[in-house]
Write a protein that holds these residues in place. Structure first.
Motif, PDB file in Angstrom:
ATOM      1  N   VAL A  63       2.622  29.291 -17.854  1.00  0.00           N
ATOM      2  CA  VAL A  63       1.546  28.331 -18.076  1.00  0.00           C
ATOM      3  C   VAL A  63       0.252  29.112 -18.280  1.00  0.00           C
ATOM      4  CG1 VAL A  63       0.276  26.385 -17.105  1.00  0.00           C
ATOM      5  CG2 VAL A  63       2.704  26.693 -16.549  1.00  0.00           C
ATOM      6  N   PRO A  64      -0.250  29.197 -19.523  1.00  0.00           N
ATOM      7  CA  PRO A  64      -1.499  29.927 -19.755  1.00  0.00           C
ATOM      8  C   PRO A  64      -2.721  29.009 -19.629  1.00  0.00           C
ATOM      9  CG  PRO A  64      -0.490  29.365 -21.837  1.00  0.00           C
ATOM     10  CD  PRO A  64       0.423  28.837 -20.757  1.00  0.00           C
ATOM     11  N   THR A  65      -3.830  29.578 -19.154  1.00  0.00           N
ATOM     12  CA  THR A  65      -5.129  28.912 -19.178  1.00  0.00           C
ATOM     13  C   THR A  65      -6.098  29.890 -19.819  1.00  0.00           C
ATOM     14  OG1 THR A  65      -5.982  29.698 -17.050  1.00  0.00           O
ATOM     15  CG2 THR A  65      -4.549  27.753 -16.987  1.00  0.00           C
ATOM     16  N   VAL A  66      -7.375  29.610 -19.737  1.00  0.00           N
ATOM     17  CA  VAL A  66      -8.363  30.486 -20.351  1.00  0.00           C
ATOM     18  C   VAL A  66      -8.394  31.861 -19.658  1.00  0.00           C
ATOM     19  CG1 VAL A  66     -10.835  30.822 -20.803  1.00  0.00           C
ATOM     20  CG2 VAL A  66      -9.781  28.580 -21.163  1.00  0.00           C
ATOM     21  N   ARG A  67      -8.452  31.858 -18.316  1.00  0.00           N
ATOM     22  CA  ARG A  67      -8.625  33.130 -17.602  1.00  0.00           C
ATOM     23  C   ARG A  67      -7.401  33.599 -16.842  1.00  0.00           C
ATOM     24  NH1 ARG A  67     -13.462  32.664 -13.853  1.00  0.00           N
ATOM     25  NH2 ARG A  67     -12.485  30.667 -13.392  1.00  0.00           N
ATOM     26  N   ARG A  83      -1.729  35.607 -12.974  1.00  0.00           N
ATOM     27  CA  ARG A  83      -2.080  36.857 -13.654  1.00  0.00           C
ATOM     28  C   ARG A  83      -3.336  36.612 -14.490  1.00  0.00           C
ATOM     29  NH1 ARG A  83       1.089  41.031 -14.175  1.00  0.00           N
ATOM     30  NH2 ARG A  83       3.044  39.958 -13.758  1.00  0.00           N
ATOM     31  N   ARG A  84      -4.279  37.534 -14.429  1.00  0.00           N
ATOM     32  CA  ARG A  84      -5.473  37.433 -15.292  1.00  0.00           C
ATOM     33  C   ARG A  84      -5.031  37.584 -16.745  1.00  0.00           C
ATOM     34  NH1 ARG A  84     -10.895  38.617 -12.902  1.00  0.00           N
ATOM     35  NH2 ARG A  84     -11.378  38.750 -15.099  1.00  0.00           N
ATOM     36  N   THR A  85      -5.584  36.784 -17.629  1.00  0.00           N
ATOM     37  CA  THR A  85      -5.199  36.889 -19.037  1.00  0.00           C
ATOM     38  C   THR A  85      -5.838  38.098 -19.711  1.00  0.00           C
ATOM     39  OG1 THR A  85      -6.946  35.324 -19.641  1.00  0.00           O
ATOM     40  CG2 THR A  85      -4.731  34.430 -19.352  1.00  0.00           C
ATOM     41  N   ASP A  86      -7.012  38.526 -19.223  1.00  0.00           N
ATOM     42  CA  ASP A  86      -7.674  39.656 -19.874  1.00  0.00           C
ATOM     43  C   ASP A  86      -7.025  40.997 -19.521  1.00  0.00           C
ATOM     44  OD1 ASP A  86      -8.592  39.686 -17.240  1.00  0.00           O
ATOM     45  OD2 ASP A  86     -10.723  39.748 -17.772  1.00  0.00           O
ATOM     46  N   SER A  87      -6.779  41.239 -18.247  1.00  0.00           N
ATOM     47  CA  SER A  87      -6.250  42.534 -17.808  1.00  0.00           C
ATOM     48  C   SER A  87      -4.742  42.525 -17.551  1.00  0.00           C
ATOM     49  CB  SER A  87      -6.951  42.964 -16.522  1.00  0.00           C
ATOM     50  OG  SER A  87      -6.607  42.088 -15.459  1.00  0.00           O
ATOM     51  N   LYS A  88      -4.148  41.347 -17.517  1.00  0.00           N
ATOM     52  CA  LYS A  88      -2.718  41.166 -17.194  1.00  0.00           C
ATOM     53  C   LYS A  88      -2.405  41.516 -15.737  1.00  0.00           C
ATOM     54  CE  LYS A  88      -2.036  40.135 -21.481  1.00  0.00           C
ATOM     55  NZ  LYS A  88      -2.589  38.872 -21.861  1.00  0.00           N
ATOM     56  N   GLU A  89      -3.428  41.734 -14.928  1.00  0.00           N
ATOM     57  CA  GLU A  89      -3.269  42.085 -13.523  1.00  0.00           C
ATOM     58  C   GLU A  89      -2.833  40.863 -12.707  1.00  0.00           C
ATOM     59  OE1 GLU A  89      -6.168  43.814  -9.964  1.00  0.00           O
ATOM     60  OE2 GLU A  89      -7.046  43.165 -11.864  1.00  0.00           O
ATOM     61  N   SER A  90      -1.862  41.056 -11.823  1.00  0.00           N
ATOM     62  CA  SER A  90      -1.472  39.966 -10.929  1.00  0.00           C
ATOM     63  C   SER A  90      -2.530  39.853  -9.838  1.00  0.00           C
ATOM     64  CB  SER A  90      -0.091  40.217 -10.327  1.00  0.00           C
ATOM     65  OG  SER A  90      -0.067  41.424  -9.610  1.00  0.00           O
TER      66      SER A  90
END
Length: 170
Positions: free
Chosen positions: A9-13, A74-81
């Motif tokens: 499930v993606p969101t903006v951030r 997970r952050r969408t910008d850095s892919k960091e959990s």
């Protein structure tokens, strides 16, 4: 009532990624801060204990009519959990839980992640949501309020307040 399994499930951030046992290695660092356990009790898990917990969560409850939904945030910008969101669903009612690592708190990321989870659960057939929150956990209370939950006046066996939506039979 059977609620459909939800994938990413993606969101903006943030993006909610379905939990797998392999997430234990990266989530271990997120969950290592003792400050996270102030209101829930316990201690940070070892990598092995976290992998075992994830094995059990991925397997599901085993109870007829009860579903577990677990996602890594997970952050969408850095892919960091940065944390997790989860729900136990029984008969169209979801009991929610969430955690965002200390380094990522106070940025609205928990609200964004929990709202995304609730939207997906509602789209899959959930009609009521609740959360159990420690009476002194103001950050979780703010998340609950931001997603539309209110104090119900009920307290669970652990002394946590039960928050619910307006349709939760408060």
């Amino acid at each position: 009532m059977e609620v459909d399994r939800v994938d990413e499930v993606p969101t903006v951030r943030v993006a909610l990624e379905p939990l797998s046992v392999e997430h234990a290695d990266e989530m271990w660092a997120v969950l290592a801060d003792p400050a996270l356990y102030r209101f829930t009790g316990g201690d940070p898990p070892s990598r092995e204990a976290l992998a075992e917990r994830y094995r059990a969560q991925v397997a599901g409850s085993g109870q007829s009519g009860e579903q577990w939904h677990n996602w890594i945030v997970r952050r969408t910008d850095s892919k960091e959990s940065i944390g997790f969101v989860q729900a136990t669903v029984i008969d169209g009612a979801a009991d929610l839980a969430w955690l965002v690592g200390v380094a990522h708190q106070s940025r609205g990321l928990a609200v964004e992640a929990v709202l995304a989870m609730v939207d997906e659960l509602v789209a899959s057939g959930v009609s009521r949501v609740t959360a159990h929150i420690h009476r002194e956990h103001s950050r979780s209370q703010r998340v609950a309020s931001a997603i539309g939950l209110e104090r119900t006046g009920a307290v669970d066996d652990d002394g946590e307040e039960i928050w619910g939506d307006s349709t939760a039979g408060n």
